[in-house]
Motif scaffolding. Structure first.
Motif, mmCIF file in Angstrom:
data_model
loop_
_atom_site.group_PDB
_atom_site.id
_atom_site.type_symbol
_atom_site.label_atom_id
_atom_site.label_comp_id
_atom_site.label_asym_id
_atom_site.label_seq_id
_atom_site.Cartn_x
_atom_site.Cartn_y
_atom_site.Cartn_z
ATOM 1 N N ASP A 151 23.760 66.117 52.599
ATOM 2 C CA ASP A 151 24.302 65.978 51.256
ATOM 3 C C ASP A 151 25.545 66.867 51.182
ATOM 4 O O ASP A 151 26.025 67.360 52.219
ATOM 5 C CB ASP A 151 23.255 66.320 50.193
ATOM 6 N N SER A 152 26.051 67.086 50.010
ATOM 7 C CA SER A 152 27.285 67.857 49.874
ATOM 8 C C SER A 152 27.121 69.301 50.338
ATOM 9 O O SER A 152 28.114 69.991 50.583
ATOM 10 C CB SER A 152 27.788 67.815 48.430
ATOM 11 N N SER A 153 25.891 69.761 50.497
ATOM 12 C CA SER A 153 25.660 71.106 51.018
ATOM 13 C C SER A 153 26.222 71.268 52.423
ATOM 14 O O SER A 153 26.605 72.368 52.817
ATOM 15 C CB SER A 153 24.168 71.432 51.028
ATOM 16 N N ALA A 154 26.273 70.183 53.182
ATOM 17 C CA ALA A 154 26.852 70.247 54.521
ATOM 18 C C ALA A 154 28.320 70.656 54.434
ATOM 19 O O ALA A 154 28.802 71.453 55.246
ATOM 20 C CB ALA A 154 26.720 68.903 55.233
ATOM 21 N N LEU A 155 29.028 70.138 53.438
ATOM 22 C CA LEU A 155 30.427 70.538 53.246
ATOM 23 C C LEU A 155 30.525 72.007 52.862
ATOM 24 O O LEU A 155 31.413 72.717 53.329
ATOM 25 C CB LEU A 155 31.094 69.675 52.168
ATOM 26 N N ALA A 156 29.605 72.461 52.028
ATOM 27 C CA ALA A 156 29.603 73.872 51.640
ATOM 28 C C ALA A 156 29.403 74.768 52.856
ATOM 29 O O ALA A 156 30.046 75.817 52.982
ATOM 30 C CB ALA A 156 28.524 74.124 50.594
ATOM 31 N N VAL A 157 28.535 74.348 53.765
ATOM 32 C CA VAL A 157 28.297 75.120 54.990
ATOM 33 C C VAL A 157 29.568 75.158 55.847
ATOM 34 O O VAL A 157 29.980 76.212 56.334
ATOM 35 C CB VAL A 157 27.110 74.538 55.788
ATOM 36 N N LEU A 158 30.198 74.007 56.022
ATOM 37 C CA LEU A 158 31.426 73.958 56.823
ATOM 38 C C LEU A 158 32.530 74.802 56.205
ATOM 39 O O LEU A 158 33.227 75.541 56.904
ATOM 40 C CB LEU A 158 31.898 72.515 56.973
ATOM 41 N N LEU A 159 32.678 74.720 54.907
ATOM 42 C CA LEU A 159 33.715 75.509 54.231
ATOM 43 C C LEU A 159 33.377 76.994 54.261
ATOM 44 O O LEU A 159 34.276 77.835 54.395
ATOM 45 C CB LEU A 159 33.909 75.022 52.800
ATOM 46 N N GLY A 160 32.098 77.330 54.168
ATOM 47 C CA GLY A 160 31.694 78.730 54.272
ATOM 48 C C GLY A 160 31.981 79.295 55.651
ATOM 49 O O GLY A 160 32.486 80.412 55.790
ATOM 50 N N LEU A 161 31.681 78.524 56.681
ATOM 51 C CA LEU A 161 31.984 78.964 58.045
ATOM 52 C C LEU A 161 33.484 79.085 58.244
ATOM 53 O O LEU A 161 33.961 80.046 58.850
ATOM 54 C CB LEU A 161 31.383 77.988 59.062
ATOM 55 N N ARG A 162 34.224 78.142 57.718
ATOM 56 C CA ARG A 162 35.693 78.199 57.811
ATOM 57 C C ARG A 162 36.226 79.484 57.162
ATOM 58 O O ARG A 162 37.085 80.164 57.702
ATOM 59 C CB ARG A 162 36.306 76.975 57.138
ATOM 60 N N ARG A 163 35.672 79.827 56.003
ATOM 61 C CA ARG A 163 36.100 81.035 55.288
ATOM 62 C C ARG A 163 35.811 82.293 56.116
ATOM 63 O O ARG A 163 36.659 83.179 56.241
ATOM 64 C CB ARG A 163 35.398 81.081 53.935
ATOM 65 N N VAL A 164 34.616 82.369 56.709
ATOM 66 C CA VAL A 164 34.253 83.524 57.538
ATOM 67 C C VAL A 164 35.186 83.630 58.742
ATOM 68 O O VAL A 164 35.693 84.708 59.061
ATOM 69 C CB VAL A 164 32.769 83.423 57.996
ATOM 70 N N LEU A 165 35.416 82.512 59.412
ATOM 71 C CA LEU A 165 36.279 82.521 60.590
ATOM 72 C C LEU A 165 37.708 82.891 60.234
ATOM 73 O O LEU A 165 38.358 83.666 60.956
ATOM 74 C CB LEU A 165 36.241 81.162 61.293
ATOM 75 N N THR A 166 38.213 82.348 59.137
ATOM 76 C CA THR A 166 39.579 82.674 58.709
ATOM 77 C C THR A 166 39.703 84.167 58.438
ATOM 78 O O THR A 166 40.683 84.800 58.837
ATOM 79 C CB THR A 166 39.957 81.864 57.450
#
Length: 91
Positions: free
Chosen positions: A45-60
């Motif tokens: 569900d849309s939570s998958a996008l939240a996970v990807l964006l959260g990981l992106r934020r941590v990596l950035t």
């Protein structure tokens, strides 16, 4: 560093634990980009996008970039619908 892999199922109940697990597994010295294999993701569900964006934020924040590979058509459609495709698949 081996690519991270999305699980087969990633729904709201698993999202927080999934992101937390990845963050704790990240090495101190990160490569310029970290690959994430999304090809196995089947139920989400849309939570998958939240996970990807959260990981992106941590990596950035750590000076690295997220490179999402193998996005399924459904995941691409959802990312486009939410207006975040450019954040996950920069040109």
């Amino acid at each position: 560093m081996n690519p991270l892999k999305l699980p087969t199922t990633l729904l709201h109940d698993q999202a927080e634990a999934c992101l937390a697990q990845w963050v704790t597994q990240l090495p101190a010295a990160l490569p310029p980009s970290v690959a994430l294999d999304a090809s196995g993701l089947a139920e989400f569900d849309s939570s998958a996008l939240a996970v990807l964006l959260g990981l992106r934020r941590v990596l950035t924040h750590k000076g690295s970039a997220l490179r999402v590979e193998g996005m399924t058509p459904r995941l691409r459609e959802l990312a486009s619908l939410y207006g975040v495709m450019d954040l996950l698949q920069p040109a």
